[in-house]
Design a protein around this motif. Structure first.
Motif, PDB file in Angstrom:
ATOM      1  N   LEU A  86      10.549  -2.180 -13.162  1.00  0.00           N
ATOM      2  CA  LEU A  86      10.947  -1.930 -11.783  1.00  0.00           C
ATOM      3  C   LEU A  86      12.467  -1.849 -11.662  1.00  0.00           C
ATOM      4  O   LEU A  86      12.999  -1.012 -10.928  1.00  0.00           O
ATOM      5  CB  LEU A  86      10.386  -3.031 -10.872  1.00  0.00           C
ATOM      6  CG  LEU A  86      10.609  -2.852  -9.370  1.00  0.00           C
ATOM      7  CD1 LEU A  86      10.063  -1.521  -8.881  1.00  0.00           C
ATOM      8  CD2 LEU A  86       9.964  -4.002  -8.594  1.00  0.00           C
ATOM      9  N   ASN A 115       5.955  -2.879  -1.609  1.00  0.00           N
ATOM     10  CA  ASN A 115       4.741  -2.778  -2.407  1.00  0.00           C
ATOM     11  C   ASN A 115       5.066  -2.830  -3.891  1.00  0.00           C
ATOM     12  O   ASN A 115       4.407  -3.517  -4.667  1.00  0.00           O
ATOM     13  CB  ASN A 115       4.006  -1.465  -2.096  1.00  0.00           C
ATOM     14  CG  ASN A 115       2.975  -1.638  -1.011  1.00  0.00           C
ATOM     15  OD1 ASN A 115       1.876  -2.075  -1.268  1.00  0.00           O
ATOM     16  ND2 ASN A 115       3.344  -1.307   0.219  1.00  0.00           N
ATOM     17  N   MET A 116       6.070  -2.091  -4.290  1.00  0.00           N
ATOM     18  CA  MET A 116       6.428  -2.029  -5.709  1.00  0.00           C
ATOM     19  C   MET A 116       6.943  -3.377  -6.207  1.00  0.00           C
ATOM     20  O   MET A 116       6.649  -3.795  -7.326  1.00  0.00           O
ATOM     21  CB  MET A 116       7.465  -0.934  -5.939  1.00  0.00           C
ATOM     22  CG  MET A 116       6.963   0.447  -5.567  1.00  0.00           C
ATOM     23  SD  MET A 116       8.178   1.730  -5.852  1.00  0.00           S
ATOM     24  CE  MET A 116       8.001   1.954  -7.600  1.00  0.00           C
ATOM     25  N   ARG A 174       4.180  -5.946  -7.187  1.00  0.00           N
ATOM     26  CA  ARG A 174       3.343  -5.775  -8.374  1.00  0.00           C
ATOM     27  C   ARG A 174       3.640  -6.750  -9.507  1.00  0.00           C
ATOM     28  O   ARG A 174       2.715  -7.238 -10.154  1.00  0.00           O
ATOM     29  CB  ARG A 174       3.444  -4.329  -8.876  1.00  0.00           C
ATOM     30  CG  ARG A 174       2.886  -3.340  -7.876  1.00  0.00           C
ATOM     31  CD  ARG A 174       2.968  -1.917  -8.384  1.00  0.00           C
ATOM     32  NE  ARG A 174       2.618  -0.983  -7.321  1.00  0.00           N
ATOM     33  CZ  ARG A 174       2.545   0.324  -7.491  1.00  0.00           C
ATOM     34  NH1 ARG A 174       2.801   0.848  -8.678  1.00  0.00           N
ATOM     35  NH2 ARG A 174       2.221   1.105  -6.490  1.00  0.00           N
ATOM     36  N   LEU A 224       4.302   6.623  -3.499  1.00  0.00           N
ATOM     37  CA  LEU A 224       4.672   5.404  -4.219  1.00  0.00           C
ATOM     38  C   LEU A 224       5.011   5.714  -5.668  1.00  0.00           C
ATOM     39  O   LEU A 224       5.896   5.093  -6.252  1.00  0.00           O
ATOM     40  CB  LEU A 224       3.495   4.422  -4.213  1.00  0.00           C
ATOM     41  CG  LEU A 224       3.217   3.663  -2.930  1.00  0.00           C
ATOM     42  CD1 LEU A 224       1.806   3.111  -2.972  1.00  0.00           C
ATOM     43  CD2 LEU A 224       4.199   2.528  -2.759  1.00  0.00           C
ATOM     44  N   GLY A 225       4.276   6.620  -6.265  1.00  0.00           N
ATOM     45  CA  GLY A 225       4.503   6.942  -7.669  1.00  0.00           C
ATOM     46  C   GLY A 225       3.718   8.176  -8.049  1.00  0.00           C
ATOM     47  O   GLY A 225       2.713   8.514  -7.424  1.00  0.00           O
TER      48      GLY A 225
END
Length: 846
Positions: free
Chosen positions: A621, A663-664, A667, A775-776
């Protein structure tokens, strides 16, 4: 254990749930009843598919020597042939490739693995965009990290409703391997587009995934850079079967009508594709199932695995019961509860005999001499408007010197639950109440939960209190713990308290407030709320100055039809000042009790720790944020919190970006865990990462959490009310482990219930539209945060030209996606795939 994923399944229910990575002696998914199988049994013993488990002695020796590794197995719900266990050193997860390597272990089991030779390790292509090398990570954020005092039915983790898939509608196929023909069948126009819920456990027919996407096995892998390898292993032993071995799903006849097996067994296809297909004896099946199998196409059953032989792709099972029609709330709910091992049976007469028999019950006179009498104080509860189990109350008395006497008063549940009694044993086994959207499965009988222990207004109640002398800035000048008797003067909802906070100088009209005891006025309650709010703001500000972290995530709440019980609508739950007020004082009480019990019983305190984020995922991240030019500081919980609060503006786009990054950041987070202080030698491991405090526990919710009951008993012993509970450190740790397991199961059940109701709402409501943000990006899909509903979903780009059919605006510099999601009404399939999206590396739980 399994976890929510609500599915509006457009695939035929009869499609077998394949074990696609098993290449056994009979080929993929072949039944022992086929010709090859019969020939093999004639020649002699069938060849084993799975390895024999190692002996306990060899496993114990291997773990001590470090040649074997143990961990909780997570199976990727999106690619069910992939499984992982956490690396003990916090580095990249250890990869377990395929059903054979899993060796009959199920999701959530505590397993022992042996590393494979390096040439068999997973190779991660550096150019790959597919970031699923760690499996599908779930978030189990602690209450302390994302908001503890929410309506139970609306507390919801990340990614826990149905997957939204924008895909072309293909002809249904009943091929045995679960893959239909997906070529050249794109249908015309937007009319045929469907947004459905992805069937997580299998390789989707419309979004096939090959190993080449992100991995390949190579004999010369040693020549590749070290970071492109992921250690691979195989399961050699199951230390603890934590999966319930129960599954919900559908019955079908075996394909080969001429085999001996056809006359003895039916095939059970679990909705959770990480559970193997199961042979069940026909004698367990409905009497007319063989002659009228189509009558049961849409009937949900529960099946329990009783055995899984080394020489069979399929497990053997027992059909427990028929639940009813798939897609209906109660059958689906019962399936969820059973699959997670939640005891929802009525309490036995032996347990009920432990309760006070002479009703109405009154406090015995001798208790008044043992307790501090606070019945004349202005004490009140603040809870969701629908709450019936009120276990905490607050008070705030102004002192002459300008300071305040603030009290947190918690229901004295341990008074009614004698240690070692049948009631104690059932509460210890259940360990937690389980909150569904439409109801609660209580830890204790309702007479206790909703009557004797619940702090209803205008009634004398037994409580355990923490009372502080606090300055207006929240500085603690004095602290007192003790058993008390209170008489709550009113039951405020969060809305009531919020209206008081928002109208500090105006009197709230009596008709807008609940009844208040004659001994106290609405003005007195109003002022107490304002004083508590003022102190709570200071406490909260200081917590974040001291380095706490908060990851606010959107949470979905439902409105239900009173007559049908069906969802009428949903909305994002707003976490307001009244919630924060209660949260601050609950946190303060929990920390105070943690210090008191640990100081008195350094070897026997039941505490709650939150480990720091998983190293590998955090490093990934950090690298991502650097590449994106985002000025994020991950050096500590406080630094991360400051980055999240100061990096973004307050326009709609900035807030959406912040939500994505939150959110990220969630994780890499690990689970928060109960533990016994005498078992962990290193006190630095006691810390709670999100709160950034050295000691923390749970004391404030004994009606719904057994850990809190244990903490009450410890606190009582610390204050000289009784003896230390009869538990050695190892026994207390075992109970803590059980509380952790049941708490995780409860959270999964809650998320599945939310997913089920969301799916039914979508089914009943028709088309829904929402903006989303990317998001990705993966090779064949991208993840989006659906902003209106606060859920994270995966959009499968199985046919590139599909994007000519929907409005999509990609803003390259910001990775934002705006799209219209067209939700088709599904058929009558099960709305719930009972797919588990387990915490891959274990995110923290409340």
């Amino acid at each position: 254990m399994s976890h929510p994923d609500c599915r509006l399944n457009l695939r035929p229910l009869g499609t077998p749930r394949g074990v696609s990575s098993v290449v056994g002696p009979h080929g993929v998914g072949a039944s022992p009843g086929d010709k090859k199988s019969k020939n093999k049994s004639i020649r002699g013993k069938k060849k084993s598919i799975f390895e024999t488990y190692m002996s306990k002695e060899d496993v114990s020796d291997g773990l001590k020597r470090g040649t074997l590794i143990q961990g909780v197995l997570r199976i990727n719900p999106k690619k069910f042939h992939e499984a992982f266990i956490p690396s003990p050193d916090g580095d990249r997860d250890i990869f377990i490739d395929g059903v054979v390597a899993r060796n009959r272990a199920l999701n959530g089991d505590l397993v022992v693995v042996k590393l494979l030779p390096e040439e068999q390790w997973k190779v991660i292509k550096p150019e790959s965009n597919d970031k699923e090398t760690e499996g599908a990570y779930e978030l189990d954020l602690p209450e302390e990290l994302c908001g503890s005092h929410l309506p139970q039915q609306s507390v919801k983790g990340y990614g826990d409703s149905p997957d939204v898939i924008i895909e072309a509608q293909f002809d249904d196929s009943d091929s045995e391997d679960g893959h239909g023909n997906t070529q050249n069948v794109l249908v015309d126009g937007v009319k045929k587009l469907s947004v459905c819920v992805h069937d997580k456990g299998k390789e989707d027919a419309d979004a096939p995934v090959t190993k080449d996407e992100s991995t390949s096995m190579s004999q010369d892998s040693r020549a590749l850079p070290e970071k492109s390898l992921q250690r691979s292993a195989k399961v050699v032993y199951i230390l603890e079967k934590k999966h319930s071995r129960a599954a919900t799903g559908f019955l079908k006849l075996l394909a080969d009508k001429n085999s001996e097996l056809f006359r003895k067994y039916a095939l059970f296809s679990p909705s959770d594709h990480r559970v193997p297909r199961i042979y069940v004896p026909l004698k367990d099946c409905p009497q007319d199932f063989v002659t009228r199998p189509k009558d049961y196409t849409n009937t949900l059953f529960i099946c329990r695995i009783v055995d899984w032989k080394e020489d069979s792709n399929f497990a053997l099972g027992q059909l427990a019961k028929s639940l009813g029609q798939a897609g209906e709330i109660e059958p689906e709910t019962e399936g969820i509860l059973t699959e997670y091992g939640v005891d929802f049976s009525d309490f036995s007469s032996e347990v009920l005999d432990c309760l006070p028999q002479g009703l109405p019950w009154t406090i015995p006179p001798e208790e008044f001499s043992k307790r501090r009498d606070l019945r004349k104080d202005c004490i009140f509860t603040i809870d969701p408007s629908t709450a019936r189990d009120l276990d905490d109350a607050l008070s705030c008395k102004p002192l002459a010197d300008g300071n305040f006497e603030v009290g947190v008063h918690i229901a004295d549940v341990s008074y009614f639950v004698p240690e070692g009694s049948p009631l104690d044993k059932v509460a210890a086994e259940r360990a937690t109440s389980v909150y569904l959207v439409q109801k609660v499965i209580p830890m204790l009988p309702r007479l206790l939960c909703e009557e004797l222990c619940s702090l209803h207004p205008l009634t004398d109640k037994l409580t355990f209190s923490v009372i502080w002398t606090l300055t207006p800035e929240g500085k603690i000048l004095g602290e007192w713990f003790g058993r008390t008797i209170i008489r709550s003067c009113t039951k405020l909802s969060y809305e009531h308290a919020q209206s008081m906070i928002e109208s500090p100088t105006e009197k709230i009209p009596e008709k807008e407030l609940p009844p208040i005891s004659p001994e106290h006025t609405s003005e007195e309650v109003h002022q107490a709320v304002l004083n508590l709010h003022g102190i709570a703001k200071e406490l909260r500000k200081q917590r974040f100055v001291d380095g706490a972290l908060r990851l606010d995530q959107l949470k979905l709440a439902f409105t239900l039809d009173h007559e049908t019980g069906l969802p009428q609508g949903c909305h994002i739950y707003e976490y307001r000042d009244s919630n924060k007020l209660v949260e601050e004082f609950m946190l303060l009480a929990n920390m105070a009790v943690a210090h008191k019990t640990h100081r008195t019983f350094p070897e026997h305190a039941l505490l709650r720790r939150h480990p720091p984020p998983q190293t590998k995922m955090l490093n990934d991240l950090v690298e991502f944020c650097e590449q994106m030019g985002l000025p994020m500081d991950f050096s500590s919980a406080g630094a991360l919190n400051e980055s999240l609060t100061k990096t973004f503006g307050d326009d709609q786009y900035s807030l959406a970006r912040k939500e994505v990054l939150t959110n990220m950041c969630s994780r890499p987070m690990q689970m928060a865990l109960y533990f016994c202080s005498g078992v962990l030698q290193d006190q630095t491991q006691f810390r709670h990462y999100a709160l950034n405090v050295p000691l923390y526990t749970h004391f404030t919710s004994p009606i719904r959490r057994f850990a809190d009951v244990l903490v009450h008993r410890l606190l009582a012993a610390a204050l000289g009310y009784g003896e230390l509970p009869d538990l050695e450190s190892e026994a207390l740790q075992k109970q803590a482990d059980h509380c952790n397991d049941r708490r995780m199961a409860s959270k999964r059940v809650q998320e599945l219930s939310t997913g089920l109701f969301f799916a039914i709402l979508v089914k009943e409501s028709g088309p829904l539209e929402s903006e989303a943000m990317v998001l990705g990006v993966l090779n064949q899909a991208f993840d989006v945060l659906v902003l209106r509903y606060g859920v994270q979903k995966r959009v499968y780009c199985n046919v590139v030209t599909i994007f000519s059919l929907v409005e999509v605006v990609l803003q390259a510099e910001t990775t934002a996606l705006k799209y219209s999601a067209i939700l088709k009404r599904p058929g009558t399939e099960s709305l719930l795939g009972l797919q588990d999206k387990e915490p891959a590396a274990g995110g923290p739980q409340a």
